[in-house]
Design a protein around this motif. Structure first.
Motif, mmCIF file in Angstrom:
data_model
loop_
_atom_site.group_PDB
_atom_site.id
_atom_site.type_symbol
_atom_site.label_atom_id
_atom_site.label_comp_id
_atom_site.label_asym_id
_atom_site.label_seq_id
_atom_site.Cartn_x
_atom_site.Cartn_y
_atom_site.Cartn_z
ATOM 1 N N ALA A 419 -0.478 -5.389 -3.321
ATOM 2 C CA ALA A 419 0.809 -5.815 -2.763
ATOM 3 C C ALA A 419 2.002 -5.324 -3.562
ATOM 4 O O ALA A 419 3.146 -5.489 -3.138
ATOM 5 C CB ALA A 419 0.848 -7.348 -2.672
ATOM 6 N N PHE A 420 1.770 -4.723 -4.716
ATOM 7 C CA PHE A 420 2.862 -4.298 -5.585
ATOM 8 C C PHE A 420 3.772 -3.319 -4.841
ATOM 9 O O PHE A 420 3.316 -2.370 -4.212
ATOM 10 C CB PHE A 420 2.289 -3.650 -6.846
ATOM 11 C CG PHE A 420 3.315 -3.310 -7.881
ATOM 12 C CD1 PHE A 420 3.993 -4.306 -8.556
ATOM 13 C CD2 PHE A 420 3.605 -1.992 -8.185
ATOM 14 C CE1 PHE A 420 4.927 -3.996 -9.525
ATOM 15 C CE2 PHE A 420 4.539 -1.670 -9.155
ATOM 16 C CZ PHE A 420 5.203 -2.678 -9.826
ATOM 17 N N LEU A 421 5.083 -3.567 -4.913
ATOM 18 C CA LEU A 421 6.080 -2.751 -4.212
ATOM 19 C C LEU A 421 5.772 -2.635 -2.723
ATOM 20 O O LEU A 421 5.908 -1.580 -2.114
ATOM 21 C CB LEU A 421 6.175 -1.353 -4.835
ATOM 22 C CG LEU A 421 6.758 -1.276 -6.244
ATOM 23 C CD1 LEU A 421 6.847 0.170 -6.696
ATOM 24 C CD2 LEU A 421 8.121 -1.929 -6.318
ATOM 25 N N GLY A 422 5.338 -3.745 -2.153
ATOM 26 C CA GLY A 422 5.063 -3.755 -0.726
ATOM 27 C C GLY A 422 3.872 -2.921 -0.339
ATOM 28 O O GLY A 422 3.748 -2.513 0.815
ATOM 29 N N GLY A 423 2.976 -2.635 -1.297
ATOM 30 C CA GLY A 423 1.797 -1.832 -1.024
ATOM 31 C C GLY A 423 2.001 -0.348 -1.199
ATOM 32 O O GLY A 423 1.080 0.446 -1.021
ATOM 33 N N ARG A 424 3.232 0.060 -1.573
ATOM 34 C CA ARG A 424 3.506 1.476 -1.698
ATOM 35 C C ARG A 424 2.906 2.069 -2.959
ATOM 36 O O ARG A 424 2.564 3.240 -3.017
ATOM 37 C CB ARG A 424 5.014 1.715 -1.678
ATOM 38 C CG ARG A 424 5.379 3.188 -1.702
ATOM 39 C CD ARG A 424 6.797 3.433 -1.240
ATOM 40 N NE ARG A 424 6.927 2.983 0.131
ATOM 41 C CZ ARG A 424 7.628 1.881 0.462
ATOM 42 N NH1 ARG A 424 8.217 1.188 -0.451
ATOM 43 N NH2 ARG A 424 7.721 1.511 1.709
#
Length: 725
Positions: A419-424
């Protein structure tokens, strides 16, 4: 709803608060239909550069771009271009719709901390070149006999005196010897001095000698930056005034070069307004005004956080707050009382006073990138060293091998690698675990989870102590205050910090992950002016004081009008540095608006007595009050979007938005347990979540500890109530 946008190879994240222009993103031709004028805030951090776009209707775009330390403006250029693409617009179209652009620069503070500024020269009154060396006669740690003296920003052989002398009443006792100034210029030329500070005795009363010194130096040396103490800090106090001038001269070349490059790039790409720079006083100013007193750019990024807290605090009708900003390298904390940020003239950087009034922000090396290590005595320590943006935590898989706070949060299950940075950007949990095992758990002979928990306990204790510096150590009970959690890592730790301190409520605003950048979009233009005029409460010299304040107010109005503010958009406030006669330190007391008369001066004295009692626990109403510096703050008021009040939210269960579960370590729950995991932008208004639980978001993750309750506003903001409630 929150819309997430992924770009291949792009280290950034984009998150929208509810209702933000979905059609304009799907179709570029619909961009003009947004009807929007934007305000943009940009904050360069140690790990990420944060960008916030706020529309006229209050809808907000949050964007993170990896910081580029070697060329800081590149992250801004890339971030703005990528944000424009996410909106379905080209960069020029987006910048053309911008009505406010505010930037918090880290250039000045980095120049000072890393000691990479230019070779500096100081011109002083003959016989007084060691003012910087002697300081105020005290060490900052007075009882440490082994304390090393900090390196000077100006080498002694480049601190040169000129023959002149002005008296404390402004009279010229010894005329300026212009030949001695030309001798100084030749020495500076020989040693290739790149920037010059001029600080002569009593120049704040009569600046004529300083101005003539500048004229001669320019004749001899050409376009070398020259800072005058009578313009930087026209106030009594040789050491502080000289230090402020030297610090301005030290940071000016790099700040000027960087800001002019950025200004040119923005103009070339169609920015529709004048870019503004965040200042240490908590307000913003034009680049030209900022560079006149370059010391104002020191700490400009963190200075935006208190303003953001004041704004988002309206969601809970709160005026007493403690604002924290935990990013990749540092933890910044400030106290807000009755809706006002505490400001001080005694701020120091690298143990040098900057002189100008600034927001009181206490910073320590405790961020997501802070490195955990074992000292020579076998004790676990965290920070102040940081892995920064390059190479970053071990989990970033960018070459970092040292365990960090981020790695510990991953090992404990609080921070989701997916999930970090919205999965990016996907994190490497195995590398985080390896770093903790090899550098902490193995040497201490304990388990990996236990070692990671120890890292979190220590960094939390460091942050609790930092909060105590701005509250408990000043006799302020933090428990009734609202804790506003900001920074990408702030919400991971805020719940435990509140519990430790006995604070009942924690606000995690939707803009938490980029709180300082958001603060820049809701900050006002602010110019500070000061003048020296000695007076006593027993003999106030009313006419002279009125003339002094009138002159300062006229300057404030002229500068604000030149910046586009007039009428009701202009706010003028007056202050005075006051102390009991014979004291060394002053307190800044407000001066009432309107005509100055005996009643106004009685009010000033009464206010000072109250402030003194509040700060020190005593006051002496029968003792005369001494007034030194008279100040005017000119504020250009900027319109702000309305804020949603949590009182309008109707609580309801959050079961229907449960995203899943995750194993996380909570000592209060017995160790590793399975806890609910939600996606922050999918949590509807009124949803209640009982801890332990995790709320994953694009720019931050919220940890809800056992016994705590979380309430969502449906716009991405959360209120946590702790056990203390």
């Amino acid at each position: 709803i929150c819309l997430q946008y992924a770009y291949t190879g792009l280290v950034a994240t984009c998150a929208f608060r509810a209702g933000v222009m979905p059609q304009s993103i799907e179709n570029k031709s619909d961009y003009s239909a947004t009807g929007g004028r934007f305000r943009i805030g940009v904050d360069i951090g140690g790990t990420f550069t944060d960008i916030v776009l706020v529309g006229d209707d209050g809808d907000t775009l949050l964007w993170k771009e990896a910081t580029t330390p070697s060329r800081p403006e590149r992250a801004i250029e890339d971030g703005l271009s990528n944000a424009a693409a996410a909106l379905g617009a080209d960069l020029r179209t987006l910048l053309g719709e911008v009505s406010l652009f505010v930037h918090g620069s880290t250039i000045a503070i980095n120049e000072i901390i890393q000691r990479r500024g230019p070779r500096l020269g100081l011109v002083c009154t003959e016989g007084f070149r060691d003012v910087l060396y002697f300081r105020d006669g005290f060490k900052w740690d007075r009882y440490n006999p082994r304390l090393e003296r900090p390196r000077d920003f100006v080498e002694r052989y480049l601190r040169l005196g000129v023959r002149e002398r002005t008296g404390p009443d402004g009279s010229v006792q010894t005329p300026l010897d212009e030949a001695s100034v030309r001798d100084v210029a030749r020495t500076f030329r020989h040693h290739q001095v790149k920037s010059i500070a001029v600080a002569l005795l009593w120049s704040h009363i009569n600046p004529s000698h300083e101005r003539r010194v500048r004229e001669i130096l320019r004749e001899e040396l050409g376009p070398v930056p020259i800072m005058l103490s009578s313009e930087i800090l026209p106030e009594i106090g040789e050491w502080v005034r000289t230090s402020a001038t030297v610090m301005s001269a030290y940071v000016y070349p790099a700040s000027n070069s960087y800001l002019r490059r950025l200004e040119g790039w923005l103009a070339d790409h169609g920015l529709g307004c004048t870019p503004l720079i965040m200042q240490v006083n908590g307000g913003c100013a034009t680049i030209d005004q900022t560079l006149k007193i370059a010391v104002n750019t020191i700490g400009s990024g963190p200075a935006a956080c208190p303003g953001a807290a004041i704004h988002v605090g309206k969601r809970l009708a709160s005026r007493d707050m403690i604002a924290i900003d935990m990013g990749g390298t540092s933890f910044d904390v400030s106290l807000i009382k009755q809706g006002e940020v505490l400001r001080s003239r005694s701020l120091m950087v690298a143990h040098q006073p900057i002189g100008v009034p600034g927001c009181e922000i206490h910073s320590i090396g405790a961020g997501g990138g802070s490195i955990a290590w074992i000292d020579s005595g076998g004790a676990l320590r965290v920070g102040p060293q940081s892995a920064g943006a390059e190479p970053g935590p071990a989990a970033y898989d960018a070459g970092g091998a040292e365990p960090t706070v981020t790695d510990a949060n991953i090992v404990l299950g609080y921070l989701s690698p997916e999930a970090f940075l919205g999965g990016r950007r996907r994190l490497r949990a195995d590398l985080a675990e390896q770093a903790i095992r090899e550098r902490i758990a193995g040497p201490l002979g304990i388990g990996v989870a236990e070692a990671a928990a120890g890292v979190i306990r220590i960094v939390n204790e460091n942050m609790v102590n930092a909060i105590g510096v701005v509250s408990v150590q000043r006799g302020i009970d933090p428990r009734p205050y609202l804790l506003v959690a900001g920074g990408g890592a702030g919400a991971l730790h805020a719940g435990r910090l509140a519990t430790e301190l006995g604070i009942r409520r924690v606000l995690v605003p939707a803009e938490a992950g980029v709180i300082s950048a958001y603060g820049m979009t809701v900050t006002d233009l602010r110019y500070d002016y000061s003048g020296t005029l000695h007076a006593l409460s027993s003999d106030p010299s009313i006419e002279r004081v009125a003339a002094q304040l009138g002159e300062l107010e006229a300057r404030a109005r002229r500068d604000l009008e030149a910046s586009g503010f007039s009428g009701d958009a202009v706010l003028l406030q007056r202050f005075v540095d006051a102390r009991y006669r014979g004291q060394v330190h002053e307190l800044m007391a407000p001066v009432p608006a309107g005509a100055l008369d005996d009643r106004a001066f009685r009010t000033i004295a009464e206010t000072f007595h109250a402030l003194h009692h509040e700060r020190y626990g005593w006051s002496a109403e029968d003792y005369p009050v001494e007034y030194l510096h008279w100040r005017v703050t000119g504020t250009g008021l900027i319109e702000r979007p309305a804020e949603l009040d949590f009182a309008a939210v109707s609580p309801r269960p959050a079961d229907e938005v449960m995203r899943g579960t995750r194993l996380a370590h909570f000592e209060e729950a017995g160790g590793l347990v399975e806890v609910p995991a939600l996606w922050s932008e999918e949590v509807p208004a009124g949803a209640e979540v009982s801890g332990p639980a995790l709320i994953d978001g694009a720019t931050t993750t919220v940890v809800v500890c056992p016994g705590q309750r979380l309430l969502a506003d449906g716009k991405g903001s959360f209120l946590i109530e702790t056990r203390a409630a």
